[in-house]
Design an enzyme around this catalytic site. Structure first.
Site, short mmCIF file in Angstrom:
data_model
loop_
_atom_site.label_atom_id
_atom_site.label_comp_id
_atom_site.label_asym_id
_atom_site.label_seq_id
_atom_site.Cartn_x
_atom_site.Cartn_y
_atom_site.Cartn_z
N LYS A 1 -3.33 4.78 11.26
CA LYS A 1 -2.25 4.24 10.44
C LYS A 1 -2.85 3.44 9.29
CE LYS A 1 1.68 1.10 10.51
NZ LYS A 1 1.92 -0.31 10.75
N CYS B 1 -3.15 -6.82 20.48
CA CYS B 1 -1.95 -6.01 20.25
C CYS B 1 -2.39 -4.57 19.97
CB CYS B 1 -1.19 -6.58 19.04
SG CYS B 1 0.02 -5.44 18.36
N HIS C 1 -1.81 -3.84 16.07
CA HIS C 1 -2.59 -4.54 15.05
C HIS C 1 -4.05 -4.76 15.40
CE1 HIS C 1 1.52 -5.47 13.69
NE2 HIS C 1 0.97 -5.46 12.50
N LYS D 1 -3.45 -2.68 5.56
CA LYS D 1 -4.33 -3.60 4.84
C LYS D 1 -5.28 -4.28 5.82
CE LYS D 1 -4.57 -5.16 1.07
NZ LYS D 1 -5.46 -4.82 -0.04
N CYS E 1 2.99 -8.46 14.55
CA CYS E 1 4.33 -7.86 14.82
C CYS E 1 5.42 -8.90 14.70
CB CYS E 1 4.40 -7.31 16.24
SG CYS E 1 3.34 -5.91 16.57
N CYS F 1 2.40 -11.67 19.24
CA CYS F 1 1.54 -11.08 18.20
C CYS F 1 2.11 -11.49 16.85
CB CYS F 1 1.50 -9.56 18.30
SG CYS F 1 0.72 -8.82 16.85
N HIS G 1 0.85 -1.19 0.00
CA HIS G 1 0.00 0.00 0.00
C HIS G 1 0.89 1.25 0.00
CE1 HIS G 1 0.83 0.53 4.26
NE2 HIS G 1 0.25 -0.64 4.58
N HIS H 1 3.92 1.61 2.35
CA HIS H 1 5.16 0.95 1.93
C HIS H 1 5.84 1.78 0.83
CE1 HIS H 1 2.54 -2.67 3.09
NE2 HIS H 1 3.37 -2.46 4.09
N1 MSP Z 1 9.31 -7.32 7.69
C1 MSP Z 1 9.34 -6.31 8.67
C2 MSP Z 1 10.57 -5.44 8.54
C3 MSP Z 1 11.86 -6.18 8.63
S1 MSP Z 1 13.24 -5.15 8.38
C4 MSP Z 1 14.54 -6.09 8.83
C5 MSP Z 1 8.09 -5.43 8.54
N2 MSP Z 1 7.47 -5.47 7.36
S2 MSP Z 1 6.13 -4.68 7.02
O1 MSP Z 1 5.88 -5.03 5.64
O2 MSP Z 1 5.12 -4.95 7.97
O3 MSP Z 1 6.44 -3.15 7.16
C6 MSP Z 1 7.50 -2.60 6.49
C7 MSP Z 1 7.56 -1.11 6.68
O4 MSP Z 1 6.38 -0.47 6.20
C8 MSP Z 1 7.72 -0.65 8.14
O5 MSP Z 1 8.78 0.29 8.22
C9 MSP Z 1 6.43 0.02 8.44
O6 MSP Z 1 6.61 1.08 9.36
C10 MSP Z 1 6.06 0.56 7.07
N3 MSP Z 1 4.65 0.89 7.01
C11 MSP Z 1 3.58 0.06 7.10
N4 MSP Z 1 2.45 0.82 7.13
C12 MSP Z 1 2.80 2.14 7.05
C13 MSP Z 1 2.09 3.35 7.02
N5 MSP Z 1 0.78 3.41 7.08
N6 MSP Z 1 2.81 4.48 6.91
C14 MSP Z 1 4.18 4.49 6.80
N7 MSP Z 1 4.87 3.37 6.84
C15 MSP Z 1 4.20 2.20 6.98
O7 MSP Z 1 7.76 -4.72 9.48
#
Ligand code: MSP
Length: 524
Positions: free
Chosen positions: A305, A155, A158, A308, A133, A130, A21, A24
């Protein structure tokens, strides 16, 4: 910064359990803008992104989709995560998947080393886990659920129930590193940034660290623990290592020495993993800690935040299909002070597109090129003697370029853009005041018209270079239309830290017609 300085920047590696999304996409763009800036400034740059494919979250999502975890990861990586990079015009140097042999071998070597040196030992653990997380949670991180999970312990991030889990595991003796970590934060105040993130981490570590459970035996989707194959390595311990396995850890010492240590961009929700666990792991292995861990904020939709699992996710292509990748890159980098949360709204995006990109920058470029075409037959004139106002523009360009570079150095792309935008605004004001269309009527004003057109063209030259790390597509179009490609070579080869110098676009450069850089978007 010396020209040969190494600059290695990483994004978190994403769980490809689901599609990306714009949250990311936001991290990807921020890392890409900063990497492109350094690359174009001549630093020895390396940018890494990738996917985190082990662990329970991946396993469960794959199972729910009637697939094996590897198959599921392959599908999502090919169909969604690699295409995300194209959608947003990300110029990453490498893409690591934690299921690749280079990574799995590095993880096995690293964990074995810590085991051999006494930093890992067996123990029992019971706690609330969780899966969202992929972490055992402290009671303080849990809240009472509502709605579907009414009354259950969920959590806080989440909003899904945690699971009580008891296992005999291997533990990383992280508690031994409390003092060394506190000394690190003290000695290197910019190790964790921004300041609010640093304070949070220091407070957390001051309470003292527990040892960390780093293996799992209740499922087998992970890297096997080398000395006890009934266990797999805990997904975060595995994932954090991507930052070193991708640059040759244990395999190619020369590359490793050239690249490491890195700057890590992370969302604030995964700050502790990067600013506490990760440096402790590196200290235990006798490796250098990262250069910096920078935590950015969250994209919020309707005050929450974006995620998905909460169904607020917006796909990046929903934005780029209408507005283009430049507008995506620009609006998130400009609108949100990097390090803070920022709300996304379609209204704000459309307003910035129209006011700043189309009317501000795009219109300036079209007007200047059209006037050079009309009044000077398409050839950029010689500047002649500069007036006070011309000198003012030169000073603005020089100051904006220096300020933008300093802003990128302190991880503030929003301030870099604000600095560069002073050029857009001043040039637009300059043209309004100088009125080239009036000068063009009187042959006695020919020299003045030359000076104004040359100043405006040179300002556009600087703008194209300074904005190229953000507006990757429109600056390339402008560069060609300005005749700069033929006169000065490719845009990405223009040294960025010299962009503020004056008089680089030679007189005689031939402009060519420019379609609107940011076409009008009709509301659906
Ligand atoms: N797989 C772990 C990271 C491992 S790094 C060694 C993970 N993955 S994640 O896909 O859940 O999230 C990846 C990144 O996306 C995180 O930095 C998270 O903060 C970011 N984001 C997820 N949702 C977000 C928003 N709504 N806004 C900004 N960043 C967001 O965590």
């Amino acid at each position: 910064m010396p020209a040969d300085r190494s600059f290695y920047i990483t994004t978190p590696i994403f769980y490809p359990s689901d599609v990306p999304h714009i949250g990311h996409g936001y991290t990807e763009v921020a890392a890409d803008v900063i990497a492109r800036w350094h690359r174009q400034a001549g630093d020895d740059t390396w940018s890494l992104t990738g996917t985190d494919e082990h662990g329970q979250k991946m396993l469960r999502t794959a199972t729910a989709n009637d697939m094996g975890p590897r198959e599921w990861a392959d599908k999502l990586v090919q169909e969604s995560w690699i295409p995300l990079l194209e959608t947003l015009d990300i110029a990453n140097d490498d893409f690591i998947r934690t299921t690749q042999p280079r990574h799995e071998q590095g993880v096995a070597a690293f964990i074995q080393k810590l085991y051999d040196t006494g930093f890992i030992e067996a123990g029992d653990y019971e706690g609330f886990y969780c899966v969202g997380c992929e972490e055992y949670k402290q009671t303080a991180d849990l809240v009472t659920g509502t709605g579907r999970y009414d009354g259950e312990l969920v959590c806080a991030i989440h909003s899904i129930p945690v699971e009580l889990s008891k296992e005999r595991n291997y533990f990383f003796r992280m508690s031994r590193f409390t003092d060394r970590l506190l000394a690190l934060y003290e000695e290197r105040p910019d190790f964790v940034q921004p300041e609010s993130a640093r304070n949070e981490v220091v407070q957390f570590v001051r309470r003292g660290l527990d040892d960390l459970s780093i293996s799992r035996s209740t499922f087998d989707w992970g890297v096997p623990v080398p000395w006890d194959q009934r266990h797999v390595v805990y997904v975060w311990f595995d994932a954090l290592l991507n930052y070193v396995t991708a640059v040759g850890y244990g395999e190619d010492e020369a590359t490793f020495a050239r690249r490491w240590p890195a700057v890590h961009l992370v969302g604030k929700d995964i700050l502790r993993f990067h600013a506490v666990i990760w440096p402790a792991m590196l200290m235990a292995a006798g490796l250098e800690v990262p250069r910096q861990v920078f935590a950015h904020g969250w994209l919020l939709v309707g005050g929450e935040k974006m995620s998905k699992s909460k169904a607020t996710g917006i796909a990046p292509s929903q934005i780029t299909d209408t507005f283009g990748s430049d507008a995506f890159r620009y609006s998130f980098m400009r609108a949100i002070p990097f390090g803070q949360d920022g709300s996304f709204s379609w209204e704000d995006l459309a307003a910035r597109y129209q006011a700043e990109l189309a009317n501000g920058f795009g219109n300036l470029a079209s007007r200047v090129i059209a006037m050079i075409t009309r009044y000077r037959d398409g050839a950029v004139p010689a500047a002649g003697e500069p007036s006070e106002r011309d000198l003012g523009i030169r000073q603005t360009v020089a100051a904006a370029a220096a300020d933008a570079d300093a802003a990128i150095d302190r991880m503030a792309p929003h301030e870099a853009l604000a600095a560069i935008w002073r050029i857009v605004e001043e040039l637009n004001g300059y043209i309004t005041l100088e009125q080239p269309w009036v000068l063009a009527k009187d042959p006695a004003d020919a020299d003045r018209l030359d000076a104004v057109l040359a100043t405006a063209a040179e300002g556009l030259r600087a703008l194209a270079v300074l904005l190229s790390p953000v507006l990757t597509r429109s600056t390339a179009t402008l560069w060609r239309a300005l005749g700069a490609e033929a006169a000065l070579g490719a845009l990405h080869e223009q040294p960025l830290r010299e962009a503020g110098e004056w008089g680089l676009l030679p007189a005689g450069a031939r402009v060519s017609p420019l379609e609107p850089l940011f076409p009008r978007i009709d509301a659906a």
